[in-house]
Design an enzyme around this catalytic site. Structure first.
Site, PDB file in Angstrom:
ATOM      1  N   HIS A   5       0.827  -1.208   0.000  1.00 49.96           N
ATOM      2  CA  HIS A   5       0.000   0.000   0.000  1.00 49.96           C
ATOM      3  C   HIS A   5       0.864   1.261   0.000  1.00 49.96           C
ATOM      4  CE1 HIS A   5       0.657  -0.663   4.379  1.00 49.96           C
ATOM      5  NE2 HIS A   5       0.788   0.648   4.392  1.00 49.96           N
ATOM      6  N   ARG A   9      -1.316  10.949   4.699  1.00 52.21           N
ATOM      7  CA  ARG A   9      -1.950  11.496   5.898  1.00 52.21           C
ATOM      8  C   ARG A   9      -3.107  12.398   5.492  1.00 52.21           C
ATOM      9  NH1 ARG A   9       3.490  11.229   7.224  1.00 52.21           N
ATOM     10  NH2 ARG A   9       3.854  10.026   9.125  1.00 52.21           N
ATOM     11  N   GLU A  56      -3.549   3.634   2.073  1.00 56.74           N
ATOM     12  CA  GLU A  56      -3.804   3.736   3.509  1.00 56.74           C
ATOM     13  C   GLU A  56      -3.938   5.203   3.857  1.00 56.74           C
ATOM     14  OE1 GLU A  56      -0.934   3.838   7.258  1.00 56.74           O
ATOM     15  OE2 GLU A  56      -0.892   1.899   6.253  1.00 56.74           O
ATOM     16  N   ASN A  60      -4.282  11.242  12.016  1.00 63.38           N
ATOM     17  CA  ASN A  60      -3.773  11.464  13.371  1.00 63.38           C
ATOM     18  C   ASN A  60      -4.805  12.286  14.126  1.00 63.38           C
ATOM     19  OD1 ASN A  60      -1.209  10.137  13.148  1.00 63.38           O
ATOM     20  ND2 ASN A  60      -0.606  11.792  11.784  1.00 63.38           N
ATOM     21  N   HIS A  74       2.683  11.594  -6.439  1.00 59.90           N
ATOM     22  CA  HIS A  74       1.260  11.476  -6.736  1.00 59.90           C
ATOM     23  C   HIS A  74       0.827  10.018  -6.693  1.00 59.90           C
ATOM     24  CE1 HIS A  74       3.094  11.015 -10.815  1.00 59.90           C
ATOM     25  NE2 HIS A  74       2.182  10.064 -10.913  1.00 59.90           N
ATOM     26  N   GLU A 117      -3.079  11.389 -10.316  1.00 57.97           N
ATOM     27  CA  GLU A 117      -2.981  11.325 -11.764  1.00 57.97           C
ATOM     28  C   GLU A 117      -4.005  10.324 -12.289  1.00 57.97           C
ATOM     29  OE1 GLU A 117       0.525  10.632 -15.061  1.00 57.97           O
ATOM     30  OE2 GLU A 117       0.609   9.479 -13.204  1.00 57.97           O
TER      31      GLU A 117
END
Length: 140
Positions: A5, A9, A56, A60, A74, A117
């Protein structure tokens, strides 16, 4: 070795899921809250590609500023019809930062400014309006 993966964030889970799932068409595969670490992991994949190459989203719980993510580069997705995809994204409020003037490649950005993209499956389509003359908007 097998690619698992890519992690990005996110600051707002709802906005991010709206973008990645409702607008781009990915689906949530699994979610894990980690109270001791004060974060949530949300794994996404294109339908039918779960466990192949997931994204993923890491949220936080304690807010912290993130820059534009340009050091990340990207994410890239192959789409069935670049023009139809960009039209659908624009209709849902997504800015097409780099329109598919060449009938092949476009860029949009997530709510956290991650560049995404989009590439037309099977190569370029013939140039068509409004895309052929549409200028870039912002950064991509």
């Amino acid at each position: 070795m097998r690619f698992l993966h890519t992690m990005v964030r996110v600051t707002d889970v709802d906005k991010s899921l709206d973008f990645y799932c409702n607008k781009l068409g990915l689906k949530e595969v699994r979610r894990k809250d980690v109270p001791q670490g004060r974060y949530t992991l949300i794994f996404l994949a294109p339908p039918g590609q779960e466990g192949v190459a997931e994204i993923e989203l890491t949220h936080n719980w304690d807010p912290e500023p993130y820059d534009e993510g340009r050091n990340f580069g990207h994410l890239a997705f192959e789409v069935e019809d670049i023009y139809a995809t960009c039209e659908r994204l624009m209709a849902s409020g997504v800015t097409i930062n780099r329109p598919p003037r060449d009938g092949y490649m476009a860029f949009v950005r997530s709510p956290d400014n991650i560049s995404v993209e989009l590439l037309n499956r099977g190569g370029p389509k013939p140039p068509a309006e409004p895309w052929a003359s549409m200028p870039n908007t912002g950064k991509w």
